[in-house]
Write an enzyme that holds these catalytic residues in place. Sequence first.
Site, PDB file in Angstrom:
ATOM      1  N   CYS A  33      -1.438   7.259 -18.867  1.00 26.87           N
ATOM      2  CA  CYS A  33      -1.784   5.694 -18.848  1.00 26.87           C
ATOM      3  C   CYS A  33      -3.029   5.077 -19.558  1.00 26.87           C
ATOM      4  O   CYS A  33      -3.603   5.091 -18.803  1.00 26.87           O
ATOM      5  CB  CYS A  33      -1.214   5.226 -17.369  1.00 26.87           C
ATOM      6  SG  CYS A  33      -1.504   3.881 -17.455  1.00 26.87           S
TER       7      CYS A  33
ATOM      8  N   CYS B 257      -3.517   2.266 -17.955  1.00 26.93           N
ATOM      9  CA  CYS B 257      -4.365   2.599 -16.503  1.00 26.93           C
ATOM     10  C   CYS B 257      -5.817   3.111 -16.647  1.00 26.93           C
ATOM     11  O   CYS B 257      -6.555   2.091 -15.863  1.00 26.93           O
ATOM     12  CB  CYS B 257      -3.747   3.399 -15.728  1.00 26.93           C
ATOM     13  SG  CYS B 257      -1.861   2.893 -15.270  1.00 26.93           S
ATOM     14  N   ASP B 258      -6.269   3.764 -17.801  1.00 22.03           N
ATOM     15  CA  ASP B 258      -7.298   4.459 -17.632  1.00 22.03           C
ATOM     16  C   ASP B 258      -8.301   4.144 -19.287  1.00 22.03           C
ATOM     17  O   ASP B 258      -8.864   4.531 -19.638  1.00 22.03           O
ATOM     18  CB  ASP B 258      -7.214   5.552 -17.639  1.00 22.03           C
ATOM     19  CG  ASP B 258      -6.053   6.311 -15.955  1.00 22.03           C
ATOM     20  OD1 ASP B 258      -6.711   5.767 -15.490  1.00 22.03           O
ATOM     21  OD2 ASP B 258      -6.134   7.248 -16.519  1.00 22.03           O
TER      22      ASP B 258
END
Length: 330
Positions: A153, A156-157
Site C-alpha cells: 500500500c 499507507c506507507d
Amino acid sequence: MEFKSMNLSENTPVIPEGDVEKVKCLIVGSGPAGYTAAIYAARANLNPVVIEGLQPGGQLTTTTEVDNFPGYPQGVTGPDMMADLKKQAERFGTDCRWGLVTAVDFSVYPHKVVVDEKKVIEAESVILATGATAKYLGFPTEEKYMGSGVSACATCDGFFYRGKDVAVVGGGDTAAEEATYLAGLCKKVYLIVRKPFLRASKAMQDRVFKTENIEVLFEHNTKELYGDGVVEGAKLIKRMGEADETEVDIKIDGFFVAIGHTPNSKVFADYLKTDDQGYVITEPDSTKTNVPGVFASGDLKDPHYRQAITSAGSGCMAAMDAERFLAERE
C-alpha cells in the site's frame, strides 16, 4: 421476505445440526470495519457478537506505523490502533470471539453462520467485514522484509520513503497509480513489469511515461531482496528464460507490491452478488447486499480505496443499516 430463489452450488457446505445460538447482530471479521460496526451496533443496543477471524484486527496488525488515521497526531502502530478499537467496542458490551466462519446459509432467516465447522449461530442481521488479502509474489525474502521495506500500500506507507529510491511491482492501473503517487514523494521509482508492455489504461500509461523520476523496467522479474534488517536492494532477472537472460541489481529502500488483492468473500459466494474479482456488490450509498439483513463493509466491498479510515466509515454505515433493518421488522 423471500430467500428461496437462490441457485446454490453443489459445493455449498452443509450446516451442522445441534445447539444453535441466537443473536441479534453478528459481525464477521475484525479490523477497522468490524470493530467500528461493533461500536455503533453496541451503542444501539444490538448486542453484537464479533467473530474476529484468524487474524484479529485484520491487515493492520502487520503494519508498523500508521500516520494517516485521524486522532493519532503522533502516529500509532497498527496493532495498537486495533487494540484501541477493540477495547472501545468491548466497552459498550461487544462480545468479541476468536474463530473462523466456515459456512453460511443466507437462504433462510434468521441467517445461519457456522464457526469453526461446528458452532451454529442464527443471526437476525449479519455484517461482513472480512476484508481483502493483498497478493504477493511469494519468494522467501519478500516475506522476510514484510514491514521492513516491503508493502502492498503506497498510500499507507509511501510517506516513510520520502526522498528515497523505491520499486513498484506490477503492470496494471494499480501499479501505475502507486508508482506515480510515490514519484511525488521519492527520489526515484522503478516500475518492475514482467511483460514487455503495461496492462494499465492509456491514461495511466501516459502519466507513468511523463513522470521523469519513474523508470519502467520491462521484462524484469524479481529474484530476491536483500539488506541488513531492512530492504537495501533487489536482484532482478531481465528476460528470464531467454538466451540473453541477465541479472540486474537495483538499490532501493522500499519494495511495493501492486499486483492486486483477493477479497475474502469465498465462503459467501453462493449467496451474495460479487464483481468479477470477488468484491461484494452493495446498493449505491449503502452497505446492503442482495440478501436482506446481510451487509458488507470495508475492503470486502471496496476495490478502490482500501484505507483504514474508509473501512471504519463503511463499518459505521453497516451498523446503522443493520439497526434500521431490524427496526423495520419489529
